[in-house]
Design a protein around this motif. Structure first.
Motif, PDB file in Angstrom:
ATOM      1  N   ALA A 123       0.680  -1.233   0.045  1.00  0.00           N
ATOM      2  CA  ALA A 123       0.160   0.183  -0.128  1.00  0.00           C
ATOM      3  C   ALA A 123       0.925   1.610   0.056  1.00  0.00           C
ATOM      4  O   ALA A 123       0.842   2.414  -0.909  1.00  0.00           O
ATOM      5  N   TRP A 124       1.868   1.354   0.215  1.00  0.00           N
ATOM      6  CA  TRP A 124       3.095   1.996   1.188  1.00  0.00           C
ATOM      7  C   TRP A 124       3.816   2.254  -0.363  1.00  0.00           C
ATOM      8  O   TRP A 124       5.009   3.230  -0.803  1.00  0.00           O
ATOM      9  N   MET A 125       3.306   2.011  -1.580  1.00  0.00           N
ATOM     10  CA  MET A 125       4.505   1.677  -3.218  1.00  0.00           C
ATOM     11  C   MET A 125       4.497   3.222  -3.566  1.00  0.00           C
ATOM     12  O   MET A 125       5.405   3.292  -3.730  1.00  0.00           O
ATOM     13  N   PRO A 126       3.271   4.000  -3.986  1.00  0.00           N
ATOM     14  CA  PRO A 126       3.152   5.323  -4.087  1.00  0.00           C
ATOM     15  C   PRO A 126       4.673   6.030  -3.523  1.00  0.00           C
ATOM     16  O   PRO A 126       4.714   7.248  -4.332  1.00  0.00           O
ATOM     17  N   LEU A 127       3.767   5.915  -2.419  1.00  0.00           N
ATOM     18  CA  LEU A 127       4.723   6.689  -1.199  1.00  0.00           C
ATOM     19  C   LEU A 127       6.401   6.112  -1.222  1.00  0.00           C
ATOM     20  O   LEU A 127       7.019   7.404  -1.755  1.00  0.00           O
ATOM     21  N   ALA A 128       6.546   5.469  -1.464  1.00  0.00           N
ATOM     22  CA  ALA A 128       8.258   4.906  -1.304  1.00  0.00           C
ATOM     23  C   ALA A 128       8.937   5.510  -2.822  1.00  0.00           C
ATOM     24  O   ALA A 128       9.928   5.901  -3.410  1.00  0.00           O
ATOM     25  N   SER A 129       7.930   5.008  -4.218  1.00  0.00           N
ATOM     26  CA  SER A 129       8.256   5.312  -5.379  1.00  0.00           C
ATOM     27  C   SER A 129       8.555   6.931  -5.696  1.00  0.00           C
ATOM     28  O   SER A 129       9.180   7.697  -5.933  1.00  0.00           O
ATOM     29  N   ALA A 130       7.477   7.649  -4.937  1.00  0.00           N
ATOM     30  CA  ALA A 130       7.538   9.095  -4.384  1.00  0.00           C
ATOM     31  C   ALA A 130       8.860   9.774  -3.498  1.00  0.00           C
ATOM     32  O   ALA A 130       8.978  11.202  -4.005  1.00  0.00           O
ATOM     33  N   GLY A 131       8.985   9.000  -3.027  1.00  0.00           N
ATOM     34  CA  GLY A 131      10.069   9.399  -1.888  1.00  0.00           C
ATOM     35  C   GLY A 131      11.738   9.215  -2.643  1.00  0.00           C
ATOM     36  O   GLY A 131      12.258   9.756  -2.835  1.00  0.00           O
ATOM     37  N   ILE A 132      11.805   8.267  -3.581  1.00  0.00           N
ATOM     38  CA  ILE A 132      12.432   7.943  -4.702  1.00  0.00           C
ATOM     39  C   ILE A 132      13.250   8.507  -5.382  1.00  0.00           C
ATOM     40  O   ILE A 132      13.948   9.458  -5.635  1.00  0.00           O
ATOM     41  N   ILE A 133      11.831   9.390  -5.619  1.00  0.00           N
ATOM     42  CA  ILE A 133      11.925  10.178  -7.294  1.00  0.00           C
ATOM     43  C   ILE A 133      12.233  10.991  -6.690  1.00  0.00           C
ATOM     44  O   ILE A 133      12.892  12.102  -7.306  1.00  0.00           O
ATOM     45  N   GLY A 134      11.724  11.872  -5.318  1.00  0.00           N
ATOM     46  CA  GLY A 134      11.523  13.017  -4.907  1.00  0.00           C
ATOM     47  C   GLY A 134      12.965  13.583  -4.689  1.00  0.00           C
ATOM     48  O   GLY A 134      13.873  14.444  -4.519  1.00  0.00           O
ATOM     49  N   ALA A 135      13.480  12.100  -3.552  1.00  0.00           N
ATOM     50  CA  ALA A 135      15.430  12.442  -2.981  1.00  0.00           C
ATOM     51  C   ALA A 135      15.916  12.883  -4.541  1.00  0.00           C
ATOM     52  O   ALA A 135      16.841  13.665  -4.770  1.00  0.00           O
ATOM     53  N   ALA A 136      15.585  11.718  -5.735  1.00  0.00           N
ATOM     54  CA  ALA A 136      16.043  12.425  -7.481  1.00  0.00           C
ATOM     55  C   ALA A 136      16.365  13.906  -7.847  1.00  0.00           C
ATOM     56  O   ALA A 136      17.388  14.294  -7.732  1.00  0.00           O
ATOM     57  N   PHE A 150      13.486  21.488  -6.799  1.00  0.00           N
ATOM     58  CA  PHE A 150      13.081  21.405  -5.461  1.00  0.00           C
ATOM     59  C   PHE A 150      11.592  21.222  -5.649  1.00  0.00           C
ATOM     60  O   PHE A 150      10.177  20.445  -4.964  1.00  0.00           O
ATOM     61  N   VAL A 151      10.769  22.434  -6.537  1.00  0.00           N
ATOM     62  CA  VAL A 151       9.356  22.387  -7.127  1.00  0.00           C
ATOM     63  C   VAL A 151       8.850  20.765  -7.338  1.00  0.00           C
ATOM     64  O   VAL A 151       7.908  20.629  -6.562  1.00  0.00           O
ATOM     65  N   LEU A 152       9.460  20.013  -8.027  1.00  0.00           N
ATOM     66  CA  LEU A 152       8.447  18.489  -8.252  1.00  0.00           C
ATOM     67  C   LEU A 152       9.281  18.123  -7.368  1.00  0.00           C
ATOM     68  O   LEU A 152       8.518  17.324  -7.375  1.00  0.00           O
ATOM     69  N   ALA A 153      10.376  17.835  -6.689  1.00  0.00           N
ATOM     70  CA  ALA A 153      10.015  16.963  -5.490  1.00  0.00           C
ATOM     71  C   ALA A 153       9.019  17.012  -4.195  1.00  0.00           C
ATOM     72  O   ALA A 153       8.385  16.052  -4.281  1.00  0.00           O
ATOM     73  N   MET A 154       8.497  17.722  -4.019  1.00  0.00           N
ATOM     74  CA  MET A 154       7.890  18.729  -3.379  1.00  0.00           C
ATOM     75  C   MET A 154       5.838  18.324  -3.598  1.00  0.00           C
ATOM     76  O   MET A 154       5.476  16.982  -3.513  1.00  0.00           O
ATOM     77  N   ALA A 159       2.410  14.221  -4.402  1.00  0.00           N
ATOM     78  CA  ALA A 159       1.398  12.874  -4.923  1.00  0.00           C
ATOM     79  C   ALA A 159       1.590  11.941  -4.070  1.00  0.00           C
ATOM     80  O   ALA A 159       0.277  11.090  -4.378  1.00  0.00           O
ATOM     81  N   GLY A 160       2.544  11.445  -3.636  1.00  0.00           N
ATOM     82  CA  GLY A 160       2.780  10.210  -3.426  1.00  0.00           C
ATOM     83  C   GLY A 160       2.112   9.464  -1.584  1.00  0.00           C
ATOM     84  O   GLY A 160       1.275   8.653  -1.744  1.00  0.00           O
ATOM     85  N   ALA A 161       2.525  11.119  -1.144  1.00  0.00           N
ATOM     86  CA  ALA A 161       2.052  10.551   0.011  1.00  0.00           C
ATOM     87  C   ALA A 161      -0.042  10.913   0.132  1.00  0.00           C
ATOM     88  O   ALA A 161      -0.410  10.038   0.876  1.00  0.00           O
ATOM     89  N   GLY A 162      -0.442  11.769  -0.918  1.00  0.00           N
ATOM     90  CA  GLY A 162      -1.858  11.650  -0.653  1.00  0.00           C
ATOM     91  C   GLY A 162      -2.172  10.326  -1.245  1.00  0.00           C
ATOM     92  O   GLY A 162      -3.797  10.289  -1.494  1.00  0.00           O
ATOM     93  N   LEU A 163      -2.140   9.604  -2.203  1.00  0.00           N
ATOM     94  CA  LEU A 163      -2.689   8.979  -2.802  1.00  0.00           C
ATOM     95  C   LEU A 163      -2.293   7.112  -2.342  1.00  0.00           C
ATOM     96  O   LEU A 163      -3.033   6.194  -2.754  1.00  0.00           O
ATOM     97  N   ALA A 164      -1.098   7.472  -0.777  1.00  0.00           N
ATOM     98  CA  ALA A 164      -0.743   6.874  -0.202  1.00  0.00           C
ATOM     99  C   ALA A 164      -1.792   6.253   0.689  1.00  0.00           C
ATOM    100  O   ALA A 164      -2.220   5.601   0.911  1.00  0.00           O
ATOM    101  N   PHE A 165      -2.411   7.696   1.439  1.00  0.00           N
ATOM    102  CA  PHE A 165      -4.225   8.082   2.115  1.00  0.00           C
ATOM    103  C   PHE A 165      -4.974   7.751   1.073  1.00  0.00           C
ATOM    104  O   PHE A 165      -6.317   8.247   2.124  1.00  0.00           O
ATOM    105  N   SER A 166      -5.157   7.748  -0.048  1.00  0.00           N
ATOM    106  CA  SER A 166      -6.366   7.931  -1.281  1.00  0.00           C
ATOM    107  C   SER A 166      -7.902   6.578  -0.823  1.00  0.00           C
ATOM    108  O   SER A 166      -8.628   7.110  -1.268  1.00  0.00           O
ATOM    109  N   GLY A 167      -6.358   5.549  -0.353  1.00  0.00           N
ATOM    110  CA  GLY A 167      -7.534   4.357  -0.585  1.00  0.00           C
ATOM    111  C   GLY A 167      -7.553   3.581  -1.775  1.00  0.00           C
ATOM    112  O   GLY A 167      -8.118   1.867  -1.664  1.00  0.00           O
TER     113      GLY A 167
END
Lengths: 207, 106
Positions: A123-136, A150-154, A159-167
């Motif tokens: 369920a946390w895959m979107p957040l994990a992807s978002a974290g890795i890509i954001g870090a890049a 930095f804006v793209l990272a945010m 997006a990742g956090a929103g989708l992780a909690f979206s259900g």
């Protein structure tokens, strides 16, 4: 003294991103990934097409990456280099390049293993992807000194956090995440290209 | 104090005058940060006129610090400039000299 060299080095790094083509290329890869995951969602579990798509994941992503890279070089040759000049960049030491490849493989492999062993974490895959890509993007922002990364990272993290909690389930959520990133990257790259074209004049003939 | 000023004057006289000239310093700094760059990129980054840039590049080429290759990209002529190993070493030594002088004056 360091100002001459450091400033020249920074401006050279920034020049690689001056036309927005790299962002649009990565946006294309994200778009393909987004469509891939959403297509997986629509296909039934025993579908032959689904099986083929799963088997061909590396080829699809790798092939898109190669095509996008080729397109960036061609576009720079046709538009950027005649307009504002050509730069060839120094390759870093082989050890650093190997380290980057190793690190990418380790992180990807580690995450894949975690999600395979602990399905509940999928369920946390979107957040994990978002974290890795954001870090890049943060890394690129620091290297280039350009705020838009930095804006793209945010955007990635939100997006990742929103989708992780979206259900949404992990696969469709990943699909939506990558499509959102594709849109963000095309907007960022498109605006950058627009500003570049307006700030520069057409091809300059050499004497 | 007098000896310090003498050291400073001696260090200044040992500085590479070819690189020390502001336009050429900028050119060498840019080329040291990349593998190679074309004439157009150098002109935009330095703000020099074509004639001025050509003249400075010729001086650097004469000293063996820069190589200049005229080539084509498709049908478009391209002048590619590359800092030689000698040029990189000279720039590195120049930076070290200037740093020593800055440290002396601080």
């Amino acid at each position: 003294m360091s100002d001459n060299y450091d400033n020249a080095a920074l401006r050279a790094r920034q020049y690689w991103y001056t036309d927005g083509f790299n962002e649009m290329a990565f946006g294309t890869i994200c778009g393909v990934l987004g469509l891939y995951f959403l297509t997986q969602t629509l296909l039934s579990g025993d579908s032959l097409l689904r099986t083929l798509l799963e088997a061909g994941f590396i080829v699809i992503v790798g092939g898109t990456g190669l095509l996008a890279g080729t397109a960036v070089n061609k576009l720079k040759q046709r538009l950027t280099y005649p307009r504002t000049g050509y730069v060839a960049y120094r390759k870093g030491p082989k050890s650093r390049r190997l380290l980057m490849v190793g690190l990418t493989a380790a992180v990807s492999g580690g995450l894949a293993a975690v999600f395979a062993i602990l399905p509940v974490w999928q369920a946390w895959m979107p957040l994990a992807s978002a974290g890795i890509i954001g870090a890049a993007w943060v890394f690129v922002g620091i290297q280039s000194g350009l705020a838009r990364f930095f804006v793209l990272a945010m955007v990635s993290l939100l997006a990742g956090a929103g989708l992780a909690f979206s259900g949404l389930e992990n696969i469709p959520a990943l699909g939506v995440y990558y499509l959102l990133m594709a849109v963000a990257l095309f907007v960022s790259g498109g605006v950058t290209l627009y500003r570049y074209l307006h700030a520069t004049t057409g091809p300059q003939p050499e004497e | 104090m007098e000896n310090e000023w003498k050291d400073l004057a001696r260090n200044l006289s040992e500085v590479d005058r070819l690189i020390h000239e502001p336009a050429r310093l900028t050119i060498v700094a840019i080329l040291s940060a990349v593998e190679s760059a074309d004439f157009l990129y150098l002109q935009r980054e330095t703000g020099l006129t074509k004639g001025n840039l050509s003249s400075h590049l010729a001086r650097l080429e004469e000293a063996g610090y820069v190589t200049i290759e005229k080539t084509y990209q498709g049908k478009t002529p391209l002048t590619i400039c590359h800092l030689t190993a000698l040029g990189r070493q000279a720039f590195s030594e120049y930076r070290a000299s200037m740093k020593r002088m800055m440290d002396q004056t601080n």
